[in-house]
Motif scaffolding. Sequence first.
Motif, short mmCIF file in Angstrom:
data_model
loop_
_atom_site.label_atom_id
_atom_site.label_comp_id
_atom_site.label_asym_id
_atom_site.label_seq_id
_atom_site.Cartn_x
_atom_site.Cartn_y
_atom_site.Cartn_z
N MET A 190 30.78 19.09 -23.01
CA MET A 190 30.67 20.11 -21.96
C MET A 190 29.25 20.55 -21.72
O MET A 190 28.84 20.82 -20.59
N GLY A 191 28.46 20.59 -22.79
CA GLY A 191 27.06 20.99 -22.64
C GLY A 191 26.35 20.05 -21.67
O GLY A 191 25.68 20.49 -20.73
N VAL A 192 26.53 18.77 -21.88
CA VAL A 192 25.90 17.76 -21.03
C VAL A 192 26.38 17.92 -19.60
O VAL A 192 25.59 17.95 -18.65
N VAL A 193 27.70 18.03 -19.43
CA VAL A 193 28.27 18.11 -18.09
C VAL A 193 27.74 19.33 -17.34
O VAL A 193 27.28 19.24 -16.20
N MET A 194 27.78 20.48 -18.00
CA MET A 194 27.35 21.71 -17.34
C MET A 194 25.87 21.68 -16.98
O MET A 194 25.45 22.20 -15.95
N ASP A 195 25.07 21.06 -17.83
CA ASP A 195 23.62 21.01 -17.58
C ASP A 195 23.25 20.03 -16.49
O ASP A 195 22.31 20.25 -15.74
N LEU A 196 23.96 18.91 -16.43
CA LEU A 196 23.49 17.83 -15.56
C LEU A 196 24.13 17.80 -14.19
O LEU A 196 23.48 17.47 -13.20
N ALA A 197 25.43 18.14 -14.12
CA ALA A 197 26.16 17.84 -12.89
C ALA A 197 25.78 18.75 -11.75
O ALA A 197 25.50 19.93 -11.92
N ASP A 198 25.76 18.17 -10.53
CA ASP A 198 25.64 18.97 -9.33
C ASP A 198 26.98 19.60 -9.02
O ASP A 198 27.07 20.75 -8.63
N ARG A 199 28.01 18.78 -9.15
CA ARG A 199 29.38 19.27 -8.93
C ARG A 199 30.26 18.70 -10.02
O ARG A 199 29.94 17.67 -10.63
N ILE A 200 31.39 19.34 -10.24
CA ILE A 200 32.34 18.88 -11.25
C ILE A 200 33.72 18.80 -10.63
O ILE A 200 34.11 19.69 -9.85
N THR A 201 34.44 17.72 -10.95
CA THR A 201 35.85 17.63 -10.57
C THR A 201 36.67 17.62 -11.85
O THR A 201 36.34 16.90 -12.79
N VAL A 202 37.71 18.47 -11.87
CA VAL A 202 38.52 18.56 -13.09
C VAL A 202 39.88 17.90 -12.84
O VAL A 202 40.56 18.20 -11.85
N LEU A 203 40.23 16.97 -13.73
CA LEU A 203 41.52 16.30 -13.64
C LEU A 203 42.42 16.83 -14.75
O LEU A 203 41.97 17.09 -15.87
#
Lengths: 259, 376
Positions: A214-227
Amino acid sequence: MTEKLLELAGIGLSFGGIRALDAVDLNLEEGELLAIIGPNGAGKTSLFNIISGVYAPSEGQVSFRGRDITRADSRRRAELGLARTFQNLELFPLLNVVENILVGRHRHLRSGVLAGGVWFGKARGEEIRHRARVEEIIEFLEIEPYRSDAVDTLPYGIRKRVELGRALAMDPTVLLLDEPVAGMNNEETEDIARLILDIKEEFGIAQLLVEHDMGVVMDLADRITVLDYGRVIATGTPDEISHDQAVIGAYLGREGAEK
Amino acid sequence: MPDRPIPTSYAHLVRVDDGKWARAAWLIAGLILIVAVPLAMGNGSIAPEWVGVAIQAQIFIVGAVGLMLLSGVTGQLSLGHAAFLAVGGFAAANLALDFGLPWWVVLPLAGLISALVGVLIAPFAFRLKGLYLAIVTLGLVFVIQHVLLRWTDISGGHRGTAVPMFNGFVDDPENMTPMEKAEAGFGREPWEIGGVFMGRDVQMYVVFLLVTVAACLFARNVLRTRMGRAMAAVGSGDIAASVLGIRVKWVKTAAFGLSSFYAGVAGAMWGWKQTYLTVDPPFDLHLSMEFVAMIFIGGLGTVMGAVLGAILFASGRPLAAELAELPFLRDSSLQEGDIVLFVFGATVIVFMLFEPRGLRGIWSRVKRYFTTWPVK
């Protein structure tokens, strides 16, 4: 309206009675870094396999720059500029690091068996030109010392980088990364995270990232899609996602969401 | 011994360069093989029996390198290699007997005809993998045997056929007397160098050496360029390869074609060595299995492995025959052939257990010992 780089509309996938994906819509814009998250078994890797042409969806449409590629095979998609890495490394053990990355140049090379076997002339010129590009990638990934090592002798983190290098060598328009930091320690994770940002900023390659960290995702992503259970339950910026009740529910259980 | 210069250009980087010691070693080995060995064969220092072994080794090398490309690199296990050798051998016989073509024209044509059959078989590999493909290619051996035995115009049936090796183009070969055919044949005139006379077998060794070296270099070059890398990619998985933009079917087809080209060339060489060919023996399942064993013992995936495995098999037979002369074995009820089979079988098992990387693995350990010396 700007043309979407990659667009998935109403994607469904069933394995027998199991519904792996259900009415998934997704779009990726030029130069964007979109992360896909979700609990185990949510359908993230299935979605990747549909985008890269490994699976055919049961229903729905995949389009690339407005062009329907739902029925195109993996090779055709690679030629259009879709590159991916695998969750479980798929490096080629007969080839060393440089050769593995050179396989990524395959679609840019032309020589066949005969030209290759003769070597002098066409094949040699081609090898020299493309070796130059591969060396740039090796330098970018900072794996120079491992250049001519056999891939099965390398530490895990380096192997992940080689696979990333192989995908980059395709000069892709879209890069699909399937859990690039899985199983890595903090230092290795930070290195890969920095590389992912550099790929976005220096090369302008749009990336689709499946990741559990989650740390990586929150820091890097412009947008997030949750499945969750094969459905998209939320799409938004990291900030929006971290406050989304449905997402919190999916991760922590319904009671967690109600509190 | 850090004897490698620092690469200063990409042209330098793509060279096959193992350093000046390795280059010197290759040069010396090459000179011995092409100059010293033929002279020793000519003056009788090397027994005629071992000249035959050397030629057999060359044939095995060409065949094994072919199978290595298909099974060792591209991962398509084939038990049909003997069938492709048979096609090449009988193609060579008929190209000479019917059209009077010289051997240097027949050699590539025999390869091409065999390659054509290989390309036709390739579609089986699009869907079948591993043992299932092996069974199909096993069937191919029986099909080709059957077709050749029935097609007596081509094979001479069970009687077999002569395989002439003409030096130049021959007019109307069907109406030549055996004498005239022999006159036009390879090795009729002995070569004389410094008082040493070299007959047909020694000349054949020299010519085959050039063919073998060319075959190995070609394979080496294929492996370090685009198609060779694609073959290695397909060898470890269709999906990862196709995701990288590789046409998996095309690569498998090319691998079958190339592999059977090598087999066809080896078959033609086999025919010329024997001067007379029957279908079975030698082109049976047993020969296919021997080729598979060669590349396994040599070490999968490299040309060097195929070469080492082939040399071991060619020299193994006479060595095992000498073993049969040992007192306790000579007095036993075992036939020489049984002992040869036993030794080969045991060798394969020992290698699988203790050195899965094959002779090539041992070779790279020896090389590492010397390049890192005196550090252990």
